[in-house]
Design an enzyme around this catalytic site. Sequence first.
Site, PDB file in Angstrom:
ATOM      1  N   ASP A  17       0.865  -1.188   0.000  1.00  0.00           N
ATOM      2  CA  ASP A  17       0.000   0.000   0.000  1.00  0.00           C
ATOM      3  C   ASP A  17       0.901   1.237   0.000  1.00  0.00           C
ATOM      4  OD1 ASP A  17      -1.644   2.124   0.646  1.00  0.00           O
ATOM      5  OD2 ASP A  17      -2.561   1.144   2.382  1.00  0.00           O
ATOM      6  N   ASN A  31      -6.588  12.379 -11.357  1.00  0.00           N
ATOM      7  CA  ASN A  31      -7.272  12.770 -12.596  1.00  0.00           C
ATOM      8  C   ASN A  31      -7.060  14.272 -12.772  1.00  0.00           C
ATOM      9  OD1 ASN A  31      -9.551  14.268 -11.309  1.00  0.00           O
ATOM     10  ND2 ASN A  31      -9.959  12.228 -10.459  1.00  0.00           N
ATOM     11  N   GLY A  39      -9.632   4.513  -6.137  1.00  0.00           N
ATOM     12  CA  GLY A  39      -8.331   3.855  -6.266  1.00  0.00           C
ATOM     13  C   GLY A  39      -7.258   4.444  -5.370  1.00  0.00           C
ATOM     14  N   VAL A  40      -6.060   4.520  -5.909  1.00  0.00           N
ATOM     15  CA  VAL A  40      -4.924   4.998  -5.117  1.00  0.00           C
ATOM     16  C   VAL A  40      -5.093   6.489  -4.764  1.00  0.00           C
ATOM     17  CG1 VAL A  40      -3.404   5.544  -7.081  1.00  0.00           C
ATOM     18  CG2 VAL A  40      -2.408   4.819  -4.912  1.00  0.00           C
ATOM     19  N   ASP A  41      -5.745   7.238  -5.637  1.00  0.00           N
ATOM     20  CA  ASP A  41      -6.013   8.661  -5.406  1.00  0.00           C
ATOM     21  C   ASP A  41      -6.852   8.834  -4.128  1.00  0.00           C
ATOM     22  OD1 ASP A  41      -6.246  11.388  -5.846  1.00  0.00           O
ATOM     23  OD2 ASP A  41      -7.583  11.212  -7.584  1.00  0.00           O
ATOM     24  N   SER A 128      -2.440   4.277 -14.264  1.00  0.00           N
ATOM     25  CA  SER A 128      -3.392   4.001 -15.361  1.00  0.00           C
ATOM     26  C   SER A 128      -3.935   2.576 -15.433  1.00  0.00           C
ATOM     27  CB  SER A 128      -2.819   4.368 -16.748  1.00  0.00           C
ATOM     28  OG  SER A 128      -2.865   5.754 -16.969  1.00  0.00           O
ATOM     29  N   THR A 129      -3.423   1.649 -14.612  1.00  0.00           N
ATOM     30  CA  THR A 129      -3.846   0.241 -14.803  1.00  0.00           C
ATOM     31  C   THR A 129      -5.060  -0.151 -13.956  1.00  0.00           C
ATOM     32  OG1 THR A 129      -2.308  -0.655 -13.138  1.00  0.00           O
ATOM     33  CG2 THR A 129      -1.493  -0.459 -15.397  1.00  0.00           C
TER      34      THR A 129
HETATM   35  N1  AR6 Z   1      -1.284   1.590  -3.010  1.00  0.00           N
HETATM   36  C1  AR6 Z   1      -0.730   1.223  -4.203  1.00  0.00           C
HETATM   37  N2  AR6 Z   1      -1.464   0.970  -5.305  1.00  0.00           N
HETATM   38  C2  AR6 Z   1      -2.814   1.092  -5.204  1.00  0.00           C
HETATM   39  C3  AR6 Z   1      -3.464   1.478  -4.010  1.00  0.00           C
HETATM   40  C4  AR6 Z   1      -2.644   1.739  -2.879  1.00  0.00           C
HETATM   41  N3  AR6 Z   1      -3.159   2.116  -1.705  1.00  0.00           N
HETATM   42  N4  AR6 Z   1      -4.807   1.505  -4.243  1.00  0.00           N
HETATM   43  C5  AR6 Z   1      -4.998   1.129  -5.529  1.00  0.00           C
HETATM   44  N5  AR6 Z   1      -3.796   0.879  -6.113  1.00  0.00           N
HETATM   45  P1  AR6 Z   1      -6.174   3.525 -10.032  1.00  0.00           P
HETATM   46  P2  AR6 Z   1      -5.675   4.852 -12.623  1.00  0.00           P
HETATM   47  C6  AR6 Z   1      -3.479   0.412  -7.471  1.00  0.00           C
HETATM   48  O1  AR6 Z   1      -7.563   3.170 -10.459  1.00  0.00           O
HETATM   49  O2  AR6 Z   1      -5.939   3.598 -13.384  1.00  0.00           O
HETATM   50  C7  AR6 Z   1      -9.003   7.469  -9.629  1.00  0.00           C
HETATM   51  O3  AR6 Z   1     -10.368   7.546  -9.369  1.00  0.00           O
HETATM   52  C8  AR6 Z   1      -4.584  -0.226  -8.270  1.00  0.00           C
HETATM   53  O4  AR6 Z   1      -4.793  -1.575  -7.843  1.00  0.00           O
HETATM   54  O5  AR6 Z   1      -5.970   4.035  -8.662  1.00  0.00           O
HETATM   55  O6  AR6 Z   1      -4.493   5.714 -13.005  1.00  0.00           O
HETATM   56  C9  AR6 Z   1      -8.399   8.806 -10.031  1.00  0.00           C
HETATM   57  O7  AR6 Z   1      -9.056   9.886  -9.402  1.00  0.00           O
HETATM   58  C10 AR6 Z   1      -3.974  -0.166  -9.666  1.00  0.00           C
HETATM   59  O8  AR6 Z   1      -3.027  -1.221  -9.823  1.00  0.00           O
HETATM   60  O9  AR6 Z   1      -5.519   4.634 -11.032  1.00  0.00           O
HETATM   61  C11 AR6 Z   1      -8.594   8.826 -11.512  1.00  0.00           C
HETATM   62  O10 AR6 Z   1      -9.877   9.283 -11.877  1.00  0.00           O
HETATM   63  C12 AR6 Z   1      -3.206   1.158  -9.647  1.00  0.00           C
HETATM   64  O11 AR6 Z   1      -3.114   1.535  -8.263  1.00  0.00           O
HETATM   65  C13 AR6 Z   1      -8.450   7.385 -11.907  1.00  0.00           C
HETATM   66  O12 AR6 Z   1      -8.810   6.627 -10.755  1.00  0.00           O
HETATM   67  C14 AR6 Z   1      -3.865   2.285 -10.412  1.00  0.00           C
HETATM   68  O13 AR6 Z   1      -5.270   2.218 -10.268  1.00  0.00           O
HETATM   69  C15 AR6 Z   1      -7.035   7.038 -12.271  1.00  0.00           C
HETATM   70  O14 AR6 Z   1      -6.994   5.727 -12.739  1.00  0.00           O
END
Ligand code: AR6
Length: 186
Positions: A17, A31, A39-41, A128-129
Site C-alpha cells: 500500500d 485525474n 483507487g490509489v487517489d 493508469s492500470t
Molecule cells: N497503493 C498502491 N497501489 C494502489 C493502491 C494503494 N493504496 N490503491 C490502488 N492501487 P487507479 P488509474 C493500485 O484506479 O488507473 C481514480 O479515481 C490499483 O490496484 O488508482 O491511473 C483517479 O481519481 C492499480 O493497480 O488509477 C482517476 O480518476 C493502480 O493503483 C483514476 O482513478 C492504479 O489504479 C485514475 O486511474
Amino acid sequence: MESIAIGSRSIRLVQGDITRVHADAIVNAANSGLLGGGGVDGAIHRAGGGAILEECRAIVAQIGSLPPGEAVITCGGRLSARHVIHTVGPVWHGGRAGEDAMLASAYRESLRVAEAHELATIAFPSISTGAFGYPVREAARVALDAVAVFLGTEARSVREVTFVLYDRHTFGTYADALDEMAASGA
Ligand code: AR6
C-alpha cells in the site's frame, strides 16, 4: 527480479500500500481535476488528510486542470512521505491513441518535479492500470523503461525509485517485465 541497478541508482519493486511508504515523495495516479477520486487517489487523500486537498485546490485555482502526462507537487499531509507528486496517466483507448507516450510522460514529468525539489527517493503506483484500464503488461514495460531511461540520463538528486504494486498479479507482471528489461541489457 525485484530490483535493478542503473549506475549508482536503482529501481525496486515491492507489493503493498503506497500510503504507508516512507519516501521523499509518493506519486498519485490522479485525474485532471486534482480533487480526489477512487483507487490509489482516494487512498492517498484519505490517509494524507485535508492539507493535500487544500494545496490541490490552490493549484487548480492557478492552472485550471492538470493535463495527462504532466505532474505537480503538494505536501504529504499526515503521510509518512514528505510530498505527494500528482500526475495523470492516459485512459486506455486500445493502444493507438498515444497512450504509451502519455504514460511515459507521466513518469518522466513526475521525476522532473522530484528533481526540481531535489528529492532522492520516489515511490510510484502502477499508473493508469486501474480505473483507466491500461493493460498491466504493456504499462509495466512503458513504466520501467521510462524510469530506467530517466535514471540513466537526467537524474541528479533522484537515486531510488520504488514501484509499490498493490496486488500480487500487478507485482508479478512488473517483476516479469523487469526480468525482460534486464535480459535485453537495458
Ligand atoms: N497503493 C498502491 N497501489 C494502489 C493502491 C494503494 N493504496 N490503491 C490502488 N492501487 P487507479 P488509474 C493500485 O484506479 O488507473 C481514480 O479515481 C490499483 O490496484 O488508482 O491511473 C483517479 O481519481 C492499480 O493497480 O488509477 C482517476 O480518476 C493502480 O493503483 C483514476 O482513478 C492504479 O489504479 C485514475 O486511474
